[in-house]
Design an enzyme around this catalytic site. Structure first.
Site, PDB file in Angstrom:
ATOM      1  N   ALA A  66      26.396  25.566  22.120  1.00 27.05           N
ATOM      2  CA  ALA A  66      27.487  24.901  22.560  1.00 27.05           C
ATOM      3  C   ALA A  66      27.137  23.435  22.512  1.00 27.05           C
ATOM      4  O   ALA A  66      25.748  23.223  22.351  1.00 27.05           O
ATOM      5  CB  ALA A  66      27.691  25.122  24.102  1.00 27.05           C
ATOM      6  N   GLY A 111      25.238  29.345  22.823  1.00 25.22           N
ATOM      7  CA  GLY A 111      26.464  29.805  22.371  1.00 25.22           C
ATOM      8  C   GLY A 111      26.722  30.550  21.075  1.00 25.22           C
ATOM      9  O   GLY A 111      27.899  31.345  20.905  1.00 25.22           O
ATOM     10  N   GLU A 114      25.871  34.160  21.731  1.00 24.36           N
ATOM     11  CA  GLU A 114      26.984  34.496  22.643  1.00 24.36           C
ATOM     12  C   GLU A 114      28.245  34.941  21.411  1.00 24.36           C
ATOM     13  O   GLU A 114      28.817  35.970  21.956  1.00 24.36           O
ATOM     14  CB  GLU A 114      27.175  33.349  23.708  1.00 24.36           C
ATOM     15  CG  GLU A 114      25.980  33.686  24.664  1.00 24.36           C
ATOM     16  CD  GLU A 114      26.299  32.359  25.579  1.00 24.36           C
ATOM     17  OE1 GLU A 114      26.416  31.459  25.356  1.00 24.36           O
ATOM     18  OE2 GLU A 114      26.309  32.526  26.948  1.00 24.36           O
ATOM     19  N   GLU A 134      18.933  28.048  26.477  1.00 22.32           N
ATOM     20  CA  GLU A 134      19.701  27.213  27.425  1.00 22.32           C
ATOM     21  C   GLU A 134      18.665  27.016  28.716  1.00 22.32           C
ATOM     22  O   GLU A 134      18.708  25.554  29.348  1.00 22.32           O
ATOM     23  CB  GLU A 134      20.707  27.926  28.281  1.00 22.32           C
ATOM     24  CG  GLU A 134      21.984  28.105  27.329  1.00 22.32           C
ATOM     25  CD  GLU A 134      22.067  29.465  26.556  1.00 22.32           C
ATOM     26  OE1 GLU A 134      21.130  29.883  26.346  1.00 22.32           O
ATOM     27  OE2 GLU A 134      23.120  29.789  26.180  1.00 22.32           O
TER      28      GLU A 134
HETATM   29  N1  COA Z   1      24.615  20.395  20.236  1.00 18.44           N
HETATM   30  C1  COA Z   1      24.861  19.574  19.611  1.00 18.44           C
HETATM   31  N2  COA Z   1      24.351  18.729  18.477  1.00 18.44           N
HETATM   32  C2  COA Z   1      23.541  19.692  17.945  1.00 18.44           C
HETATM   33  C3  COA Z   1      23.161  21.119  18.510  1.00 18.44           C
HETATM   34  C4  COA Z   1      23.982  21.756  19.617  1.00 18.44           C
HETATM   35  N3  COA Z   1      23.615  22.717  20.257  1.00 18.44           N
HETATM   36  N4  COA Z   1      22.290  21.595  17.725  1.00 18.44           N
HETATM   37  C5  COA Z   1      22.008  20.909  16.747  1.00 18.44           C
HETATM   38  N5  COA Z   1      22.766  19.797  16.690  1.00 18.44           N
HETATM   39  C6  COA Z   1      22.844  18.522  16.065  1.00 18.44           C
HETATM   40  C7  COA Z   1      21.468  17.756  16.137  1.00 18.44           C
HETATM   41  O1  COA Z   1      21.666  16.773  17.195  1.00 18.44           O
HETATM   42  C8  COA Z   1      21.552  16.905  15.018  1.00 18.44           C
HETATM   43  O2  COA Z   1      22.644  15.797  14.826  1.00 18.44           O
HETATM   44  P1  COA Z   1      22.285  14.367  14.390  1.00 18.44           P
HETATM   45  O3  COA Z   1      21.854  14.650  13.000  1.00 18.44           O
HETATM   46  O4  COA Z   1      23.726  13.694  14.628  1.00 18.44           O
HETATM   47  O5  COA Z   1      21.077  14.016  15.204  1.00 18.44           O
HETATM   48  C9  COA Z   1      22.003  18.086  13.974  1.00 18.44           C
HETATM   49  O6  COA Z   1      22.764  18.871  14.430  1.00 18.44           O
HETATM   50  C10 COA Z   1      21.109  18.675  13.216  1.00 18.44           C
HETATM   51  O7  COA Z   1      20.091  19.256  13.909  1.00 18.44           O
HETATM   52  P2  COA Z   1      18.520  19.015  13.935  1.00 18.44           P
HETATM   53  O8  COA Z   1      18.152  19.218  15.507  1.00 18.44           O
HETATM   54  O9  COA Z   1      18.196  17.705  13.464  1.00 18.44           O
HETATM   55  O10 COA Z   1      18.092  20.182  13.001  1.00 18.44           O
HETATM   56  P3  COA Z   1      16.566  20.768  13.033  1.00 18.44           P
HETATM   57  O11 COA Z   1      16.515  21.736  11.742  1.00 18.44           O
HETATM   58  O12 COA Z   1      15.797  19.818  13.130  1.00 18.44           O
HETATM   59  O13 COA Z   1      16.445  21.850  14.251  1.00 18.44           O
HETATM   60  C11 COA Z   1      17.721  23.543  15.703  1.00 18.44           C
HETATM   61  C12 COA Z   1      17.633  22.838  14.467  1.00 18.44           C
HETATM   62  C13 COA Z   1      18.676  24.484  15.860  1.00 18.44           C
HETATM   63  C14 COA Z   1      16.167  23.997  15.770  1.00 18.44           C
HETATM   64  C15 COA Z   1      17.681  22.404  16.801  1.00 18.44           C
HETATM   65  O14 COA Z   1      19.023  21.798  16.407  1.00 18.44           O
HETATM   66  C16 COA Z   1      18.168  22.735  18.114  1.00 18.44           C
HETATM   67  O15 COA Z   1      17.252  23.018  18.871  1.00 18.44           O
HETATM   68  N6  COA Z   1      19.388  22.850  18.351  1.00 18.44           N
HETATM   69  C17 COA Z   1      19.822  23.106  19.924  1.00 18.44           C
HETATM   70  C18 COA Z   1      19.648  24.569  20.167  1.00 18.44           C
HETATM   71  C19 COA Z   1      20.296  24.909  21.632  1.00 18.44           C
HETATM   72  O16 COA Z   1      19.615  24.523  22.711  1.00 18.44           O
HETATM   73  N7  COA Z   1      21.240  25.598  21.806  1.00 18.44           N
HETATM   74  C20 COA Z   1      21.666  25.982  22.816  1.00 18.44           C
HETATM   75  C21 COA Z   1      22.810  24.999  23.631  1.00 18.44           C
HETATM   76  S1  COA Z   1      23.328  25.663  24.950  1.00 18.44           S
END
Ligand code: COA
Length: 260
Positions: A66, A111, A114, A134
């Protein structure tokens, strides 16, 4: 006008729905949830669609969860509404009467997992990572994760994934029964297309009967589920496809199903 976060492309009877926010790793914001819900409702109503493939744009993610930036601004009521809209999307997919394949092409977190779990089959690339992280945000899964993961993989795996929040590899997800298959990244499309083609050639009403019986059966007693299955089974005898399937077998030829 804002760009639509969802792309819809048909290839014969196979509809591919792509979440198209690759710069945000296809995170599910409110607009994407609304667009996806509508896309699934349209696909459900369209008789020419027999199979749906759901995937994420880009090389890196199916869906990374999400949208955290959006959630960071929400109060309790907005969070509740957001969760309910996410849950409703998952339910729309889960109860779709046509098979839905999740093409898990990278991260499926929060999400994203999910969403994949609401689909009927999950095919993952070998570089995919799945999880319910989460807890690291001070949150709990809110689009059905605690419930669908529990039913898919059992309590030990669900508690491990949700309490620790650590993503697991596609290979581990396969071992836990969270995904159906893992294939090399370069083979993902070939495998998903083959499965979609096989399902598209199958009898649509029988596919629907199976989906309804299995989804309903997961939510009721064995007795009630068996009764439901019996009624669905009987209904098949009224279809052209059942006549076609059985006579084709007896006649040693390939059946041609019409969905009637
Ligand atoms: N919501 C909003 N934006 C998200 C996102 C999310 N769940 N997951 C990734 N993004 C965005 C990042 O903020 C980034 O945006 P920016 O370039 O404007 O800063 C872009 O997507 C790329 O992500 P980034 O974190 O730079 O890539 P990465 O390869 O370093 O890491 C992940 C990848 C998936 C490990 C990391 O993005 C992450 O941990 N995301 C969140 C996962 C999460 O907690 N999901 C559950 C949400 S309830």
């Amino acid at each position: 006008m804002a760009q639509t976060p969802v792309l819809v492309i048909d290839s014969g009877p196979v509809r591919r729905i792509t979440i198209d926010r690759p710069d945000k790793l296809n995170a599910l914001n409110a607009a994407t949830i609304a667009a996806l819900t509508e896309a699934f409702q349209v696909a459900e109503a369209d008789r020419s669609v027999r199979v749906i493939v759901l995937t994420g744009a880009g090389q890196k993610a199916f869906v990374a969860g999400a949208d955290i930036s959006e959630m960071a601004e929400m109060d309790a009521m907005a969070g509740r509404d957001f969760g309910l809209r996410g849950q409703a999307l998952m339910r729309t997919i889960e109860t779709c009467t046509k098979p839905v394949i999740a093409r898990v092409n990278g991260f499926a977190l929060g999400g994203g997992l999910e969403l994949a779990m609401a689909c009927h089959l999950r095919i993952a690339s070998d570089n995919a990572k799945v999880g319910q992280p989460e807890i690291n945000l001070g949150l709990i899964p809110g689009f059905g994760g605690t419930q669908r993961l529990l039913r898919l993989a059992g309590r030990a795996a669900t508690l491990e994934l949700c309490l620790l929040g650590t993503p697991i590899t596609a290979a581990k997800a396969l071992q836990l029964g969270i995904v159906n298959e893992v294939v090399a990244v370069e083979d993902l499309d070939t495998r998903v297309d083959a499965l979609a083609g096989q399902l598209a050639a199958s009898a649509p009403l029988a596919l629907r009967g199976i989906l309804e019986a299995v989804i309903h059966g997961g939510e009721c007693s064995l007795g009630e589920g068996l009764q439901f299955e019996g009624a669905q089974f009987g209904l098949m005898f009224a279809t052209d496809d059942m006549r076609e399937g059985t006579t084709a077998f007896v006649g040693k030829r390939k059946p041609q199903f019409t969905g009637r």
